[in-house]
Design a protein around this motif. Structure first.
Motif, PDB file in Angstrom:
ATOM      1  N   GLY A  17      -6.186 -23.891 -26.200  1.00 40.05           N
ATOM      2  CA  GLY A  17      -6.345 -22.478 -26.550  1.00 40.05           C
ATOM      3  C   GLY A  17      -7.139 -21.742 -25.482  1.00 40.05           C
ATOM      4  O   GLY A  17      -8.058 -22.305 -24.897  1.00 40.05           O
ATOM      5  N   GLY A  18      -6.759 -20.505 -25.201  1.00 37.17           N
ATOM      6  CA  GLY A  18      -7.534 -19.689 -24.283  1.00 37.17           C
ATOM      7  C   GLY A  18      -7.121 -19.773 -22.831  1.00 37.17           C
ATOM      8  O   GLY A  18      -7.654 -19.058 -21.989  1.00 37.17           O
ATOM      9  N   VAL A  19      -6.168 -20.628 -22.500  1.00 37.94           N
ATOM     10  CA  VAL A  19      -5.782 -20.724 -21.096  1.00 37.94           C
ATOM     11  C   VAL A  19      -4.587 -19.827 -20.767  1.00 37.94           C
ATOM     12  O   VAL A  19      -4.222 -19.680 -19.607  1.00 37.94           O
ATOM     13  CB  VAL A  19      -5.451 -22.169 -20.655  1.00 37.94           C
ATOM     14  N   ASP A  45       3.942 -21.445 -34.376  1.00 39.07           N
ATOM     15  CA  ASP A  45       2.650 -21.052 -34.915  1.00 39.07           C
ATOM     16  C   ASP A  45       2.794 -20.139 -36.121  1.00 39.07           C
ATOM     17  O   ASP A  45       3.793 -19.452 -36.265  1.00 39.07           O
ATOM     18  CB  ASP A  45       1.858 -20.295 -33.843  1.00 39.07           C
ATOM     19  N   PHE A  47       0.954 -17.593 -36.481  1.00 36.58           N
ATOM     20  CA  PHE A  47       0.841 -16.258 -35.908  1.00 36.58           C
ATOM     21  C   PHE A  47       1.626 -16.205 -34.605  1.00 36.58           C
ATOM     22  O   PHE A  47       1.327 -16.923 -33.671  1.00 36.58           O
ATOM     23  CB  PHE A  47      -0.618 -15.896 -35.634  1.00 36.58           C
ATOM     24  N   GLU A  52       3.915  -9.532 -29.052  1.00 31.81           N
ATOM     25  CA  GLU A  52       3.100  -8.772 -28.105  1.00 31.81           C
ATOM     26  C   GLU A  52       3.450  -9.108 -26.662  1.00 31.81           C
ATOM     27  O   GLU A  52       3.470  -8.249 -25.796  1.00 31.81           O
ATOM     28  CB  GLU A  52       1.613  -9.038 -28.338  1.00 31.81           C
ATOM     29  N   GLU A 116       5.246 -31.808 -38.346  1.00 36.19           N
ATOM     30  CA  GLU A 116       5.508 -31.746 -36.912  1.00 36.19           C
ATOM     31  C   GLU A 116       6.903 -32.263 -36.605  1.00 36.19           C
ATOM     32  O   GLU A 116       7.606 -31.729 -35.753  1.00 36.19           O
ATOM     33  CB  GLU A 116       4.474 -32.568 -36.139  1.00 36.19           C
ATOM     34  N   ALA A 143      -1.464 -24.926 -30.010  1.00 35.50           N
ATOM     35  CA  ALA A 143      -2.633 -25.107 -29.149  1.00 35.50           C
ATOM     36  C   ALA A 143      -3.612 -26.114 -29.729  1.00 35.50           C
ATOM     37  O   ALA A 143      -4.346 -26.750 -29.003  1.00 35.50           O
ATOM     38  CB  ALA A 143      -3.332 -23.773 -28.931  1.00 35.50           C
ATOM     39  N   SER A 144      -3.587 -26.248 -31.041  1.00 34.43           N
ATOM     40  CA  SER A 144      -4.569 -27.154 -31.631  1.00 34.43           C
ATOM     41  C   SER A 144      -4.102 -28.595 -31.452  1.00 34.43           C
ATOM     42  O   SER A 144      -2.911 -28.874 -31.389  1.00 34.43           O
ATOM     43  CB  SER A 144      -4.746 -26.849 -33.113  1.00 34.43           C
ATOM     44  N   GLU A 303       0.092  -6.621 -22.886  1.00 35.70           N
ATOM     45  CA  GLU A 303       0.439  -8.013 -22.632  1.00 35.70           C
ATOM     46  C   GLU A 303       1.848  -8.178 -22.075  1.00 35.70           C
ATOM     47  O   GLU A 303       2.093  -9.045 -21.257  1.00 35.70           O
ATOM     48  CB  GLU A 303       0.296  -8.811 -23.920  1.00 35.70           C
TER      49      GLU A 303
ATOM     50  N   GLY B  23     -10.465 -20.468 -28.645  1.00 33.22           N
ATOM     51  CA  GLY B  23     -10.670 -21.503 -27.638  1.00 33.22           C
ATOM     52  C   GLY B  23     -10.801 -20.924 -26.245  1.00 33.22           C
ATOM     53  O   GLY B  23     -10.369 -19.812 -25.962  1.00 33.22           O
ATOM     54  N   GLY B  24     -11.448 -21.689 -25.366  1.00 34.95           N
ATOM     55  CA  GLY B  24     -11.506 -21.316 -23.961  1.00 34.95           C
ATOM     56  C   GLY B  24     -12.408 -20.142 -23.623  1.00 34.95           C
ATOM     57  O   GLY B  24     -12.214 -19.484 -22.613  1.00 34.95           O
ATOM     58  N   ALA B 129      -3.257 -33.121 -39.440  1.00 33.46           N
ATOM     59  CA  ALA B 129      -3.764 -31.845 -38.932  1.00 33.46           C
ATOM     60  C   ALA B 129      -5.086 -31.530 -39.604  1.00 33.46           C
ATOM     61  O   ALA B 129      -5.268 -31.755 -40.792  1.00 33.46           O
ATOM     62  CB  ALA B 129      -2.751 -30.754 -39.211  1.00 33.46           C
ATOM     63  N   PRO B 158     -11.776 -26.491 -31.123  1.00 27.87           N
ATOM     64  CA  PRO B 158     -10.825 -25.452 -30.761  1.00 27.87           C
ATOM     65  C   PRO B 158      -9.641 -25.469 -31.716  1.00 27.87           C
ATOM     66  O   PRO B 158      -8.835 -26.366 -31.692  1.00 27.87           O
ATOM     67  CB  PRO B 158     -10.395 -25.848 -29.348  1.00 27.87           C
ATOM     68  N   LYS B 160      -6.284 -23.289 -33.271  1.00 27.63           N
ATOM     69  CA  LYS B 160      -5.425 -22.209 -32.806  1.00 27.63           C
ATOM     70  C   LYS B 160      -5.897 -20.920 -33.433  1.00 27.63           C
ATOM     71  O   LYS B 160      -5.695 -19.845 -32.934  1.00 27.63           O
ATOM     72  CB  LYS B 160      -3.972 -22.510 -33.140  1.00 27.63           C
ATOM     73  N   ASN B 161      -6.562 -21.072 -34.523  1.00 27.61           N
ATOM     74  CA  ASN B 161      -7.050 -19.911 -35.223  1.00 27.61           C
ATOM     75  C   ASN B 161      -8.394 -20.294 -35.818  1.00 27.61           C
ATOM     76  O   ASN B 161      -8.472 -21.207 -36.622  1.00 27.61           O
ATOM     77  CB  ASN B 161      -6.043 -19.563 -36.321  1.00 27.61           C
ATOM     78  N   ARG B 263      -6.963  -9.510 -27.237  1.00 29.87           N
ATOM     79  CA  ARG B 263      -6.453 -10.393 -28.286  1.00 29.87           C
ATOM     80  C   ARG B 263      -7.563 -11.268 -28.846  1.00 29.87           C
ATOM     81  O   ARG B 263      -7.646 -11.513 -30.038  1.00 29.87           O
ATOM     82  CB  ARG B 263      -5.301 -11.242 -27.730  1.00 29.87           C
ATOM     83  N   ARG B 264      -8.450 -11.728 -27.955  1.00 29.09           N
ATOM     84  CA  ARG B 264      -9.520 -12.606 -28.444  1.00 29.09           C
ATOM     85  C   ARG B 264     -10.572 -11.822 -29.233  1.00 29.09           C
ATOM     86  O   ARG B 264     -11.172 -12.350 -30.158  1.00 29.09           O
ATOM     87  CB  ARG B 264     -10.158 -13.338 -27.275  1.00 29.09           C
ATOM     88  N   LYS B 266      -9.852  -9.279 -31.058  1.00 30.62           N
ATOM     89  CA  LYS B 266      -9.192  -9.070 -32.347  1.00 30.62           C
ATOM     90  C   LYS B 266      -9.365 -10.315 -33.218  1.00 30.62           C
ATOM     91  O   LYS B 266      -9.672 -10.222 -34.403  1.00 30.62           O
ATOM     92  CB  LYS B 266      -7.695  -8.810 -32.100  1.00 30.62           C
ATOM     93  N   PHE B 270     -11.329 -10.578 -36.780  1.00 27.19           N
ATOM     94  CA  PHE B 270     -10.615 -11.117 -37.930  1.00 27.19           C
ATOM     95  C   PHE B 270     -11.444 -12.223 -38.579  1.00 27.19           C
ATOM     96  O   PHE B 270     -11.598 -12.291 -39.796  1.00 27.19           O
ATOM     97  CB  PHE B 270      -9.266 -11.659 -37.444  1.00 27.19           C
TER      98      PHE B 270
END
Lengths: 326, 376
Positions: A17-19, A45, A47, A52, A116, A143-144, A303, B23-24, B129, B158, B160-161, B263-264, B266, B270
């Motif tokens: 996540g975040g990259v 996902d 979401f 976007e 999965e 991402a997780s 974006e 994350g990140g 998960a 981390p 995803k949400n 986005r982050r 937001k 949230f």
């Protein structure tokens, strides 16, 4: 650019996540579609980021057309479960009796990896779709968790089921695709920073170990450009040292300073960002055999403009210099 | 409750600080910086981290972070600062944590051995998960209730949400949900659960269908798995309730960490919103890696003549080269500044801390302290 994946029908894009994993998956899709390749970008996902990133949205679980040759879909595991069962069970009535039964529902909910697996099954259906004939199905992996765990699900499930039953058989087929680097590519997205670069190098080893294959492509996102040409290096070093802004350049922006000192300090910072990025990129180049694409820092607020710029950058083989906002 | 020194006052009184966010964005580093600050306030702090950079662990004097807390020698590393506080760190090993949990709650050695032998259990910690989140909270439970530490700083995994994290206790309980479990767990006077009975009866519709899809051995393994690990159900439930209670405690504070990215931000807002579920809110927001305040106006008065003798370099070209990039940076900085201001208006500027993007990675105690200065 992208020689390493141009003949791969199934492309898994992974990254923490975040990259900017989803951004890069979208840019890959846009770049390939603009080359005339029919491309589908799949998300799994809850979401969706694609609306976007690609500038168009649709209902979850339905395919939408983004542009010529470019399509996107956000797959949902509950729908995939029904679809998978439909293929394994004789009639829809039987499927409903299974999905609507509390005992089996309990079973599906509690059986690890089934979620999965049905997602991967749904993804492979697109690859096998002989009507649509996608040149590329690009999967924006969750991402997780770890990519290896996800990609290993068919093997794991097969192991848990000891090879028995239609799920296990299908798992074998899917595993066959994932293991086969002539048909499926694995793309890692990272930033030019310590953790993401280390993780990418480790990912390559883990993939080899678990799946007997490595990465095809690594996309390094948000690489800082060299702030000024190398020939000014000596003059700049002397100037910033004699002004004393080289030790703590950040300070010039929180305390009283002058315009000239700030411009120098800004360039000192930019130079250190550039150099730091190079250190990690060099490390990546020395450790990985995969193709490495360096995507420049793009400054746009929307974006989908970022995705557009990156796709252009990729398709111009990195010749576009207008990487920052104009 | 927000005031000028929000973070300082939290560090003095909180028993738990949860660092959450997308994350990140530098959550681990920020957690370490908060932990160090807490220790310098004289508290016994432990930072529970999930996946730290090796160099961060090394620079804290820890060759390797393990599932056991390790103390960082502050007197050696910060000789100028006299403190009674202690800084500890540990890294979550989820398999070890799960094994410990099973070992602790297994009613007898037979149950423990059967658990570990189960085909599904062996693959569980990597396939289920949310296992990492759950194990992090489980470890938190032990550290929190153990009594030694004044303050636990939890660096969240981390996800995803970030929201997933809040639902972890209920999701873990759901895994051993009553409605599911009753099919697996034997009732008082019986040896086997409903599932077993269904299967033992043989030939039933459910049996045939599930066996047909998954293969009989998988179905049997799963039934065995739940029967064997049924002892965990009660443990997970009571620990889950306790964790819920800890997260709701007034001495628990949430610090939301994010970066100057729409986005982050937001996502962070949230998350803040959803903290209401726990009757909590974000005590502070930390915006990491904000571009420093480069101003386009600086260029009008920028003059290389001020720099003295530059040797045989073409002065005009040198000036325009330095200006060109600075102008791009100024645009980025403006964009960041606008985001920070807008964000500040939404959450209250006193709750917001912006950390500039440094020239170097934050890897050692000195740099952690420097980062900490921007937090206070």
């Amino acid at each position: 650019m992208l020689d390493s994946i141009k003949d791969k029908r199934l492309v898994f894009v992974t990254g923490k996540g975040g990259v900017g994993k989803s951004t890069c998956a979208a840019a890959l899709g846009a770049a390939l579609a603009r080359r005339g390749k029919k491309t589908l970008v799949v998300e799994t996902d809850a979401f969706s980021a694609m609306s976007e990133l690609l500038g168009k949205s649709g209902k979850d679980g339905t395919r939408i057309k983004i542009a010529d040759n470019l399509y996107a879909i956000n797959l949902q595991s509950d729908e995939c479960l029904v679809r998978s069962l439909t293929r394994f069970l004789p009639s829809e009535r039987v499927v409903r009796s299974v999905t609507g039964n509390r005992v089996t529902e309990a079973f599906f909910k509690s059986a690890p990896s089934v979620n999965e697996f049905v997602l991967l099954d749904g993804i492979l259906e697109f690859v096998e779709d002989n009507k649509q004939l996608y040149d590329h199905v690009i999967v924006d992996l969750p991402a997780s968790g770890h990519a290896v765990t996800f990609l290993n699900v068919p093997d794991t499930l097969n192991q848990m089921m000891r090879g028995v039953g239609p799920f296990a058989k299908r798992a074998k087929v899917i595993a066959g695709w994932i293991h086969d680097s002539s048909r499926a590519a694995i793309v890692a997205v990272c930033l030019p920073e310590e953790m993401p670069v280390q993780e990418t190098i480790e990912l390559e080893d883990k993939l080899e170990e678990a799946l007997g294959r490595g990465l095809e492509l690594t996309m390094v996102n948000m690489v800082h450009p060299r702030p000024f040409p190398a020939r000014f290096g000596t003059a700049f070093k002397e100037a910033s040292e004699s002004a004393g802004v080289n030790v703590d350049p950040t300070k010039e922006f929180s305390e009283e300073s002058t315009a000239t000192r700030r411009v120098l300090a800004g360039n000192v910072l930019a130079m250190s960002w550039y150099k730091r990025d190079r250190t990690y990129l060099d490390l990546l180049h020395s450790k990985l055999d995969a193709e490495i694409v360096e995507l420049p820092m793009v400054y746009e607020t929307e974006e989908n403009d970022i995705v557009d710029r990156l796709a252009n950058f990729i398709n111009s083989d990195g010749q576009t210099t207008e990487t920052l906002a104009s | 409750m927000a005031n000028e020194d929000q973070i300082e006052s939290i560090l003095e009184s909180a028993r738990l600080i949860v660092c959450a966010g997308p994350g990140g964005v530098g959550k681990t580093t920020t957690s370490a910086a908060l932990g160090l600050k807490g220790a310098l306030h004289g508290r016994k702090v432990i930072v529970l981290t999930i996946d730290p950079a090796k160099r961060l662990a090394n620079s804290l004097g820890l060759d390797e972070l393990t599932n056991d807390p390790q103390q960082i020698d502050l007197s050696e590393r910060i000789p100028d600062q006299d403190t009674d506080g202690e800084l500890w760190a540990m890294m979550l090993d989820q398999q070890q944590t799960l094994d410990d949990l099973v070992a602790r709650y297994a009613p007898d050695s037979g149950a423990l051995a059967r658990s570990k032998d189960n085909n599904i259990y062996k693959l569980l910690s990597s396939t289920l998960a949310g296992m990492q989140e759950y194990m992090a909270l489980d470890k938190l439970h032990d550290l929190y209730t153990g009594g030694y530490y004044d303050l636990v700083v939890l660096d969240t995994p981390p996800t995803k949400n970030a929201l997933d994290f809040l639902n972890t206790p209920s999701r873990a309980r759901q895994f051993f949900d009553d409605r599911i479990m009753k099919w697996f767990i034997p009732s008082k006077n019986q040896k086997k659960g409903l599932f077993s009975k269904v299967f033992d009866a043989g030939g039933s519709v459910v049996n045939t269908l599930l066996g047909r899809i998954f293969g009989d051995s998988f179905v049997q393994d799963l039934v065995d798995f739940f029967e064997t690990l049924s002892f965990l159900q009660e443990a997970l439930r009571s620990r889950g309730d306790m964790i819920d209670f800890i997260l709701r405690d007034p001495q628990t504070h949430f610090v939301v960490i994010t970066s100057a990215d729409q986005r982050r931000i937001k996502e962070a807002l949230f998350f803040h919103d959803k903290l209401g579920q726990l009757d909590q809110e974000a005590a502070a927001f930390i915006l990491n890696r904000v571009i420093p305040g480069f101003e386009a106006d600086d260029l009008t008065s920028f003059d290389v003549e001020d720099l003295g003798d530059l040797g045989d370099v073409d002065v005009d070209k040198f000036e325009s080269a330095l200006s060109e990039h600075y102008e791009h940076l100024a645009r980025l900085a403006k964009h960041n500044k606008d985001l920070v201001e807008k964000f500040g208006k939404e959450v209250g500027p006193e709750r917001l801390r912006a950390i500039p993007l440094f020239g170097e990675d934050v890897h050692d105690i000195t740099q952690l302290r420097r980062l900490g200065e921007y937090l206070g």
